[in-house]
Each structure stands twice: as structure tokens, then as C-alpha cells.
Design a protein around this motif. Structure first.
Motif, PDB file in Angstrom:
ATOM      1  N   THR A 111       1.142  -1.235   0.194  1.00  0.00           N
ATOM      2  CA  THR A 111       0.195  -0.053  -0.045  1.00  0.00           C
ATOM      3  C   THR A 111       0.791   1.366   0.062  1.00  0.00           C
ATOM      4  OG1 THR A 111      -1.788  -1.098   1.115  1.00  0.00           O
ATOM      5  CG2 THR A 111      -1.866   1.400   1.307  1.00  0.00           C
ATOM      6  N   GLY A 112       2.010   1.145   0.773  1.00  0.00           N
ATOM      7  CA  GLY A 112       2.860   2.406   0.755  1.00  0.00           C
ATOM      8  C   GLY A 112       2.312   3.247   2.123  1.00  0.00           C
ATOM      9  N   TYR A 113       3.253   3.615   2.955  1.00  0.00           N
ATOM     10  CA  TYR A 113       3.072   4.360   4.168  1.00  0.00           C
ATOM     11  C   TYR A 113       4.338   5.061   4.832  1.00  0.00           C
ATOM     12  CZ  TYR A 113       6.513   1.109   6.303  1.00  0.00           C
ATOM     13  OH  TYR A 113       7.975   0.587   6.679  1.00  0.00           O
ATOM     14  N   ASP A 114       3.709   5.864   5.654  1.00  0.00           N
ATOM     15  CA  ASP A 114       4.785   6.664   6.316  1.00  0.00           C
ATOM     16  C   ASP A 114       4.583   6.600   7.881  1.00  0.00           C
ATOM     17  OD1 ASP A 114       6.128   8.628   4.092  1.00  0.00           O
ATOM     18  OD2 ASP A 114       3.807   9.004   3.996  1.00  0.00           O
ATOM     19  N   LEU A 115       3.412   6.158   8.284  1.00  0.00           N
ATOM     20  CA  LEU A 115       3.174   6.133   9.729  1.00  0.00           C
ATOM     21  C   LEU A 115       2.014   5.056   9.709  1.00  0.00           C
ATOM     22  CD1 LEU A 115       3.311   6.862  12.639  1.00  0.00           C
ATOM     23  CD2 LEU A 115       1.453   8.550  12.391  1.00  0.00           C
ATOM     24  N   VAL A 116       2.130   4.007  10.539  1.00  0.00           N
ATOM     25  CA  VAL A 116       1.173   2.921  10.934  1.00  0.00           C
ATOM     26  C   VAL A 116       0.829   3.041  12.328  1.00  0.00           C
ATOM     27  CG1 VAL A 116       0.886   0.543  11.023  1.00  0.00           C
ATOM     28  CG2 VAL A 116       2.370   1.053   9.295  1.00  0.00           C
ATOM     29  N   ILE A 117      -0.599   3.029  12.211  1.00  0.00           N
ATOM     30  CA  ILE A 117      -1.071   3.285  13.835  1.00  0.00           C
ATOM     31  C   ILE A 117      -1.952   2.202  14.010  1.00  0.00           C
ATOM     32  CG2 ILE A 117      -2.334   4.956  15.101  1.00  0.00           C
ATOM     33  CD1 ILE A 117      -1.757   7.124  13.398  1.00  0.00           C
ATOM     34  N   CYS A 118      -1.733   1.592  15.308  1.00  0.00           N
ATOM     35  CA  CYS A 118      -2.497   0.239  15.873  1.00  0.00           C
ATOM     36  C   CYS A 118      -3.211   0.803  17.150  1.00  0.00           C
ATOM     37  CB  CYS A 118      -1.611  -0.820  15.981  1.00  0.00           C
ATOM     38  SG  CYS A 118      -0.662  -1.356  14.661  1.00  0.00           S
ATOM     39  N   GLY A 119      -4.017  -0.192  17.533  1.00  0.00           N
ATOM     40  CA  GLY A 119      -4.549  -0.091  18.767  1.00  0.00           C
ATOM     41  C   GLY A 119      -3.684  -0.654  19.864  1.00  0.00           C
ATOM     42  N   MET A 120      -3.925  -0.610  21.028  1.00  0.00           N
ATOM     43  CA  MET A 120      -3.033  -1.213  22.107  1.00  0.00           C
ATOM     44  C   MET A 120      -3.037  -2.593  22.253  1.00  0.00           C
ATOM     45  SD  MET A 120      -5.004   0.033  25.393  1.00  0.00           S
ATOM     46  CE  MET A 120      -3.773  -0.849  26.651  1.00  0.00           C
ATOM     47  N   ALA A 121      -4.115  -3.163  21.482  1.00  0.00           N
ATOM     48  CA  ALA A 121      -4.621  -4.774  21.805  1.00  0.00           C
ATOM     49  C   ALA A 121      -5.891  -4.719  21.190  1.00  0.00           C
ATOM     50  CB  ALA A 121      -4.575  -5.232  23.031  1.00  0.00           C
ATOM     51  N   SER A 122      -5.993  -6.007  20.627  1.00  0.00           N
ATOM     52  CA  SER A 122      -7.386  -6.554  20.231  1.00  0.00           C
ATOM     53  C   SER A 122      -8.098  -7.036  21.377  1.00  0.00           C
ATOM     54  CB  SER A 122      -7.156  -7.656  18.963  1.00  0.00           C
ATOM     55  OG  SER A 122      -6.612  -8.994  19.752  1.00  0.00           O
ATOM     56  N   THR A 123      -9.547  -6.903  21.204  1.00  0.00           N
ATOM     57  CA  THR A 123     -10.262  -7.093  22.373  1.00  0.00           C
ATOM     58  C   THR A 123     -10.643  -8.808  22.262  1.00  0.00           C
ATOM     59  OG1 THR A 123     -12.280  -6.609  20.998  1.00  0.00           O
ATOM     60  CG2 THR A 123     -11.180  -4.968  22.408  1.00  0.00           C
ATOM     61  N   ASP A 124     -10.218  -9.355  21.485  1.00  0.00           N
ATOM     62  CA  ASP A 124     -10.630 -10.996  21.378  1.00  0.00           C
ATOM     63  C   ASP A 124      -9.396 -11.509  21.906  1.00  0.00           C
ATOM     64  OD1 ASP A 124      -9.173 -10.176  19.137  1.00  0.00           O
ATOM     65  OD2 ASP A 124     -10.376 -11.426  17.779  1.00  0.00           O
ATOM     66  N   GLY A 125      -7.959 -11.427  21.152  1.00  0.00           N
ATOM     67  CA  GLY A 125      -6.698 -12.063  21.710  1.00  0.00           C
ATOM     68  C   GLY A 125      -6.105 -11.460  22.733  1.00  0.00           C
ATOM     69  N   VAL A 126      -6.059 -10.051  22.740  1.00  0.00           N
ATOM     70  CA  VAL A 126      -5.624  -9.186  23.903  1.00  0.00           C
ATOM     71  C   VAL A 126      -4.226  -9.469  24.224  1.00  0.00           C
ATOM     72  CG1 VAL A 126      -6.202  -7.862  26.218  1.00  0.00           C
ATOM     73  CG2 VAL A 126      -7.886  -9.402  25.208  1.00  0.00           C
ATOM     74  N   MET A 127      -3.398  -9.823  23.186  1.00  0.00           N
ATOM     75  CA  MET A 127      -1.957 -10.155  23.401  1.00  0.00           C
ATOM     76  C   MET A 127      -0.990  -8.776  23.498  1.00  0.00           C
ATOM     77  SD  MET A 127      -1.264 -13.324  21.069  1.00  0.00           S
ATOM     78  CE  MET A 127       0.371 -13.547  21.557  1.00  0.00           C
ATOM     79  N   GLY A 128      -1.558  -7.719  22.669  1.00  0.00           N
ATOM     80  CA  GLY A 128      -0.822  -6.457  22.689  1.00  0.00           C
ATOM     81  C   GLY A 128       0.616  -6.707  22.116  1.00  0.00           C
ATOM     82  N   VAL A 129       0.812  -7.358  21.333  1.00  0.00           N
ATOM     83  CA  VAL A 129       2.384  -7.482  21.028  1.00  0.00           C
ATOM     84  C   VAL A 129       2.444  -7.279  19.392  1.00  0.00           C
ATOM     85  CG1 VAL A 129       3.019  -9.289  22.799  1.00  0.00           C
ATOM     86  CG2 VAL A 129       2.402 -10.068  20.294  1.00  0.00           C
ATOM     87  N   LEU A 130       1.302  -7.136  18.608  1.00  0.00           N
ATOM     88  CA  LEU A 130       1.253  -7.043  17.398  1.00  0.00           C
ATOM     89  C   LEU A 130       2.224  -5.721  16.713  1.00  0.00           C
ATOM     90  CD1 LEU A 130      -1.196  -8.234  14.422  1.00  0.00           C
ATOM     91  CD2 LEU A 130      -0.351  -5.740  14.535  1.00  0.00           C
ATOM     92  N   PRO A 131       1.795  -4.700  17.334  1.00  0.00           N
ATOM     93  CA  PRO A 131       2.513  -3.452  16.739  1.00  0.00           C
ATOM     94  C   PRO A 131       4.038  -3.661  17.001  1.00  0.00           C
ATOM     95  CG  PRO A 131       0.762  -2.815  18.252  1.00  0.00           C
ATOM     96  CD  PRO A 131       0.908  -4.252  18.402  1.00  0.00           C
ATOM     97  N   ALA A 132       4.563  -4.205  17.949  1.00  0.00           N
ATOM     98  CA  ALA A 132       6.078  -4.490  17.880  1.00  0.00           C
ATOM     99  C   ALA A 132       6.800  -5.414  16.938  1.00  0.00           C
ATOM    100  CB  ALA A 132       6.457  -4.943  19.507  1.00  0.00           C
ATOM    101  N   ILE A 133       5.892  -6.431  16.848  1.00  0.00           N
ATOM    102  CA  ILE A 133       6.252  -7.425  15.783  1.00  0.00           C
ATOM    103  C   ILE A 133       6.170  -6.815  14.405  1.00  0.00           C
ATOM    104  CG2 ILE A 133       5.761  -9.910  14.747  1.00  0.00           C
ATOM    105  CD1 ILE A 133       4.584 -10.600  17.552  1.00  0.00           C
TER     106      ILE A 133
END
Length: 261
Positions: A111-133
Motif C-alpha cells: 500500500t505504501g506508508y509513512d506512519l502505521v497506527i495500531c490500537g494497544m491490543a485486540s479485544t479478542d486475543g488481547v496480546m498487545g504484541v502485534l505493533p512491536a512485531i
């Protein structure tokens, strides 16, 4: 040059519904209503605020999921995002966070990007590690768990509030950030926004479009799995202690039997 913002969002089972596992021990998403993850609404809101402050910006919302996941994209588009990308493929069923991060990274690069924004976690898995990975896969800096975020002169800045301290963080673009539910209340889509969302473009991609082999995702490619699951036991009647002079003693005995004291 336009600031290209990509917001990763997820279509999740309604937390108020009767959620359970399917026979293959993945979350059963067919028998419960789904919606845009509430924590991802904060990410969309921050993207909109950053775009409002920029001279020129474009917001793309991205999701990985089944056909119904388009509902999450439409919600984000009705809030004000410009366009959407939906990655859908039958081989994605059962994909864990490692596979999902791979798919998202490939789609973001396409897609192309300059900034990617994520929520702090998903409300089903609630792992919170996806942004770092995701940041690791993209090879860019990560600035996570922000309660305040802004972009200026090619730098993303934010405030992270911890239990014992507050940190001021920044990173050069391109970068990945995640925002918390303290970053600002997400706006409600207006009627005009809902109608406009119907005309905004939604691009569909599959694994072939992203050059991802099926064995890298899905249940077979998952790094994690659920070994067993059981239904939550039905709620039973509580214990009533009648105070006829011995109530305190009976209460203490009950708490001791439950190992609370």
C-alpha cells in the motif's frame, strides 16, 4: 508530499455476545455478531487528528479477516478514513499473531506508508504484541502505548504514561505506533460520513497478491495453538451467611475454606 497513514483494525466478536471456541479450537466467529474492535477506534481517531493537522494526508484502514470484516472497514471509513484494504483468504483461518503480522506487513508495504497506527491490543486475543512485531517485520522504529501522539517535520512524538513515570518518546518516520484508550474518545460517525463511506474504495487482496505461501499462515503455520478449552461453568447460587451472633465467625470460616484468608 502527502503523509500516508495506515491504520490496522480488526473485526472482533462482540464482547457482550456468547463467545466460544469452534471444533478446531479457534474462536467461533460465525455464531456471534462482530464489530470493529473498540481499541482500534482510538487508533482511527488519532489518525484523523494527525491528518487534520497535516498539510496533506491520506488515511488507509487495513484489516485481515473474512468477508464480514468489511463491516469494520466501513465503520472506520464512516469515521473519516479515505480508503480501505481488506486481506481475505480461506487459508488465513486460524492464523495467529505471527502470521497476521506477516500479512499486515506485506499489505502495508504494498500500500505504501509513512506512519502505521495500531490500537494497544485486540479485544479478542488481547496480546498487545502485534505493533512491536509489525515494526520488526517492516524494519522501522516503534513507539508504543501512547496516550498522546503527534507528527511534525517527519517525526512522530508521543507520551507514554506508566504506573511510576511518564515518558516523552519520538521516532523518525516511517514508524509504527500504538495508542491506548486514554488517547482521546473516538468520534461517532455522522450520517453524512456513513453515506460517504459507501462510495469510498475498498481494495481486496489475497495471499497470492502478497506473495505469501499458505503454509506460512493458518493453523498449520501458527506458532501458537490452543490445546484444550472448556465452557465456563454455570453460575451457582452463592452462600448466604445469616448473622445470628455468629455471622463474623461463619464468614471467616467461609473465606478460609476458599483460601481467601
Amino acid at each position: 508530499m502527502s503523509l500516508r497513514i495506515v491504520v490496522c483494525v480488526k473485526y472482533v466478536p462482540d464482547a457482550t455476545g456468547d463467545r466460544h471456541f469452534a471444533d478446531d479450537l479457534t474462536v467461533d466467529r460465525d455464531d456471534v455478531d462482530g464489530l470493529l474492535s473498540e481499541l482500534d477506534e482510538y487508533a482511527v481517531e488519532q489518525a484523523l487528528q494527525i491528518a487534520d493537522e497535516a498539510d496533506d494526508a491520506e488515511i488507509t484502514v487495513l484489516t485481515v479477516g473474512p468477508e464480514d470484516a468489511k463491516d469494520a472497514l466501513r465503520k472506520a471509513l464512516s469515521m473519516g478514513a479515505d480508503k480501505a484494504v481488506h486481506v481475505e483468504d480461506d487459508d488465513l483461518h486460524g492464523t495467529d499473531v505471527m502470521g497476521t503480522s506477516l500479512v499486515l506487513a506485506k499489505a502495508i508495504e504494498k500500500t505504501g506508508y509513512d506512519l502505521v497506527i495500531c490500537g494497544m491490543a485486540s479485544t479478542d486475543g488481547v496480546m498487545g504484541v502485534l505493533p512491536a512485531i509489525l515494526a520488526e517485520r517492516l524494519g522501522v522504529p516503534q513507539v508504543t502505548l501512547l496516550s498522546e501522539v503527534s507528527v511534525e517535520d517527519g517525526v512522530v512524538k508521543g507520551r507514554r504514561d506508566g504506573d511510576a513515570a511518564t515518558e516523552q518518546l519520538e521516532a523518525s518516520l516511517p514508524a509504527v505506533v500504538s495508542v491506548t484508550d486514554q488517547s482521546g474518545e473516538a468520534r461517532y460517525p455522522s450520517f453524512k460520513g456513513i453515506m460517504a463511506a459507501k462510495k469510498k474504495p475498498v481494495e481486496s487482496l489475497d495471499l497470492d497478491d502478497l506473495d505469501i505461501d499458505a503454509d506460512e499462515v493458518g493453523l498449520e503455520g501458527a506458532w501458537t495453538k490452543v490445546d484444550s478449552a472448556a465452557e465456563r461453568p454455570a453460575r451457582t447460587a452463592g452462600t448466604i451467611v445469616k448473622d445470628e451472633g455468629e455471622g463474623g465467625k461463619q464468614l471467616a470460616q467461609f473465606l478460609a475454606s476458599q483460601k481467601f484468608i
